[in-house]
Design an enzyme around this catalytic site. Structure first.
Site, PDB file in Angstrom:
ATOM      1  N   THR A 326     -20.808  69.236  98.272  1.00  0.00           N
ATOM      2  CA  THR A 326     -19.893  69.862  97.332  1.00  0.00           C
ATOM      3  C   THR A 326     -19.599  68.928  96.176  1.00  0.00           C
ATOM      4  O   THR A 326     -19.742  67.702  96.278  1.00  0.00           O
ATOM      5  CB  THR A 326     -18.548  70.224  97.988  1.00  0.00           C
ATOM      6  OG1 THR A 326     -17.754  69.032  98.166  1.00  0.00           O
ATOM      7  CG2 THR A 326     -18.742  70.928  99.313  1.00  0.00           C
ATOM      8  N   ASP A 327     -19.170  69.512  95.068  1.00  0.00           N
ATOM      9  CA  ASP A 327     -18.606  68.699  93.997  1.00  0.00           C
ATOM     10  C   ASP A 327     -17.281  68.123  94.489  1.00  0.00           C
ATOM     11  O   ASP A 327     -16.761  68.494  95.543  1.00  0.00           O
ATOM     12  CB  ASP A 327     -18.433  69.546  92.725  1.00  0.00           C
ATOM     13  CG  ASP A 327     -18.711  68.730  91.470  1.00  0.00           C
ATOM     14  OD1 ASP A 327     -18.411  67.519  91.464  1.00  0.00           O
ATOM     15  OD2 ASP A 327     -19.230  69.303  90.490  1.00  0.00           O
ATOM     16  N   TRP A 328     -16.697  67.261  93.698  1.00  0.00           N
ATOM     17  CA  TRP A 328     -15.619  66.407  94.197  1.00  0.00           C
ATOM     18  C   TRP A 328     -14.289  67.155  94.341  1.00  0.00           C
ATOM     19  O   TRP A 328     -13.884  67.947  93.500  1.00  0.00           O
ATOM     20  CB  TRP A 328     -15.458  65.226  93.253  1.00  0.00           C
ATOM     21  CG  TRP A 328     -16.125  63.951  93.685  1.00  0.00           C
ATOM     22  CD1 TRP A 328     -15.596  62.701  93.565  1.00  0.00           C
ATOM     23  CD2 TRP A 328     -17.407  63.770  94.289  1.00  0.00           C
ATOM     24  NE1 TRP A 328     -16.472  61.765  94.062  1.00  0.00           N
ATOM     25  CE2 TRP A 328     -17.597  62.395  94.517  1.00  0.00           C
ATOM     26  CE3 TRP A 328     -18.407  64.648  94.676  1.00  0.00           C
ATOM     27  CZ2 TRP A 328     -18.744  61.869  95.111  1.00  0.00           C
ATOM     28  CZ3 TRP A 328     -19.565  64.132  95.278  1.00  0.00           C
ATOM     29  CH2 TRP A 328     -19.718  62.763  95.482  1.00  0.00           C
TER      30      TRP A 328
END
Length: 614
Positions: A326-328
């Site tokens: 996932t992105d942050w």
């Protein structure tokens, strides 16, 4: 100091990672990555497997030592996350020198040897070979060779140069122990206002697909191996169609829209990345609104939470079986000092962190970016809410990449070699040449370019350093005394600084203020005006067309590279990878997901004039 190797009775050298004095299958370099992964997975505790599924920022301490306190961005001391939480994937931010980076890698790998199975750390990075400095997106080059932003590589439109860049970056990354790239960013920037265009390759899906292939060859090779850097391609299924161009890092930018029905067009480069074996894939933060596919409505939640996107589309339809990270900060709010950025839990804001984690796991992700809350997943497994078999699926994918990279056999690097390789003269020369060649001449009235060297010109300049200018002419303080005026400006944006990270994102209107237009008109009244515009986004250049003798786009270039291009010492050959809109009204009328959709652009995609040195 390199690790101690052991020798098996048949002469095989190996690292005794679990300290039991024998050659276990996962330590055996003669076995396949698949065989070694299966063996190790059967030995690991649930907590160790769970630790694999988290990737966050840790920072380098002074002189390459481990930072055993929270950092500017990182939340925990290094030993706490490596030993205490069994984490083995970390995103590095500032690297001050090559030697320091290499030393830190070695210190970090030695610490990892203290864990039950000695699982090596994988160090990742956002792009760090160009000019943008944005903690949430990319870092300027520092000790590494400096090249134009990816948008500038796209302007060069030269697949050999792009693969050459990727190969140089790979060699520099490997020299300091970075073995994972959180790029390429192959989103198609079809909304002209979107603030993340500098790291893209433009909006032509076919050409971006070809660039993606060259980029992955340069970093990973034909297949992932011991000399590779594993790429995480982003942001699936394409982050370009942001409503009003607002970025999905922030609550006001959570929506992606498809008024032109072009969702599948944005998928094309990702299909190529899958064909080329990208090691990882990262979904974007964005939340699709009003999207249907094959007659079925797509849930209005962030892409990483969306089972229809991650499992049904990416895994099942497109056949991808690599790591999905996932992105942050999708699980927890991000607290940095006294600033807070809400978790990008778009569409599921009402869920608590545990419920968000469950939603992400159900969607099909393997790794939680920007998170270190391993205890949440431990509790879910211990309670039986998440079966250990689900953890094994992701742990296997993640371990396979580590084995294919050769990290289990030797993750250490040579500090002296790092100093010789990173930012060496040959690499810097290649980067500087690419900076100059990527410049795009949009207008050249009366052949003001190239700037002639004889007689030595008197130059009025703004935002150009003295040393670069002195190589080509004499600086004068007034346009009235100049033979030519060179003015560098950046694309306009609306400054914001309410939420953490916001000040680094260039968003909002693409219109220049009337004051700058008026002032440069006065400059042009006295000397031919050469306007160099730094395009991290398209800018409405219409007001300058009547007053500037030359208009040149740059995408991350030093003053020296700009002057080399303007004088023809290194002839510029860039062409626009996006279009330059005629007006903000044209931008507002365009369809967010459709490439090249503004009315009568002042400079269409592909514009680029050649200049002939005298």
């Amino acid at each position: 100091m390199r690790p101690e190797f052991h020798t098996a009775p048949d002469g095989t050298r190996f690292r005794d990672l679990n300290g039991n004095g024998i050659l276990d299958p996962y330590e055996d370099p003669r076995l396949t990555p698949e065989e070694r992964t299966d063996d190790l997975l059967g030995r690991m505790s649930p907590a160790e497997k769970i630790g694999l599924m988290f990737q966050t920022v840790i920072e380098i301490g002074p002189d390459g030592e481990l930072l055993e306190t929270p950092g500017a961005i990182s939340k925990s001391p290094t030993t706490d996350v490596v030993v205490g939480k069994n984490m083995t994937h970390f995103n590095v931010h500032a690297i001050r020198t090559a030697r320091e980076g290499a030393r830190w890698n070695n210190n970090l790998q030695r610490l990892a040897e203290c864990t039950p199975h000695g699982i090596p750390v994988t160090i990742s990075t956002d792009p760090r070979h160009a000019f943008v400095e944005n903690t949430g997106v990319a870092f300027s080059a520092g000790p590494f060779s400096q090249w134009p932003e990816p948008l500038g590589l796209a302007a060069l439109d030269d697949l050999e140069v792009i693969e050459q860049f990727a190969d140089v970056a790979r060699r520099e990354y490997c020299a300091v122990g970075i073995r994972a790239a959180l790029h390429p960013q192959i989103d198609l920037p079809t909304e002209a206002r979107w603030g993340r265009q500098a790291q893209t390759f433009g909006f032509d899906a076919e050409r971006v697909s070809q660039i993606t292939a060259a980029y992955l060859r340069g970093f990973q090779g034909d297949e992932l191996g011991t000399e590779s850097v594993a790429c995480t391609t982003k942001h699936f299924p394409g982050g370009g169609p942001q409503l009003d161009g607002e970025d999905a890092h922030f609550p006001y930018g959570r929506e992606q829209v498809y008024p032109g029905g072009m969702f599948d067009y944005h998928l094309e480069p990702f299909r190529e990345a899958i064909r080329r074996g990208t090691a990882g894939m990262m979904p974007y933060y964005g939340m699709p609104v009003g999207l249907e596919r094959n007659g079925v409505p797509i849930a209005e939640v962030g892409f990483a939470y969306n089972r229809q996107i991650v499992t049904d589309l990416l895994r099942d339809e497109l056949g991808y079986d690599g790591v999905v990270v996932t992105d942050w900060e999708l699980v927890n709010d991000n607290h940095v000092g006294d600033q807070v950025l809400p978790a990008r839990a778009w569409g599921v804001e009402d869920l608590d962190p545990t419920e968000r984690m469950l939603r992400l796991l159900d969607a099909g992700v393997d790794q939680f970016g920007g998170e270190e809350c391993t205890e949440l997943l431990v509790d879910l497994v211990e309670s039986g809410t998440v079966p250990l078999e689900r953890i094994d699926v992701s742990a296997r994918r993640i371990l396979l990449v580590k084995f294919r990279l050769g990290l289990f056999d030797d993750p250490y690097v040579d500090e002296d070699a790092a100093e010789r390789i990173v930012g060496n003269a040959d690499f810097r020369e290649l980067g500087t040449r690419a900076q100059a060649e990527s410049l795009t001449v949009l207008q050249n009235r009366d052949d003001v370019l190239p700037i002639r060297s004889e007689p030595r010109p008197r130059i009025y300049a703004e935002n150009v350093g003295d040393s670069a200018l002195a190589a080509y002419g004499d600086r004068v303080e007034r346009p009235e005394d100049a033979d030519v005026a060179i003015v560098r400006v950046g694309a306009p944006f609306e400054p914001r600084d309410d939420l953490f990270l916001e000040k680094w994102f260039h968003q909002g209107s693409l219109d220049f203020g009337p004051g700058l237009v008026s002032r440069l008109g006065r400059v042009a009244a006295h000397a031919p005006l050469v306007l160099v515009v730094g395009l991290d986004r398209p800018a409405v250049l219409t007001p300058f067309v009547p007053i500037a003798s030359a208009i040149v786009a740059d995408y991350g270039s030093s003053d020296a590279a700009v002057l080399a291009a303007l004088t023809g010492a290194v002839p510029p050959r860039g062409t626009l990878p996006v279009e330059i809109p005629r007006s903000m009204e044209a931008v507002r009328r365009s369809r967010t997901d459709v490439p090249g959709d503004t009315d009568e652009p002042i400079f269409p995609r592909g514009t680029g004039l050649s200049i002939v040195p005298a």
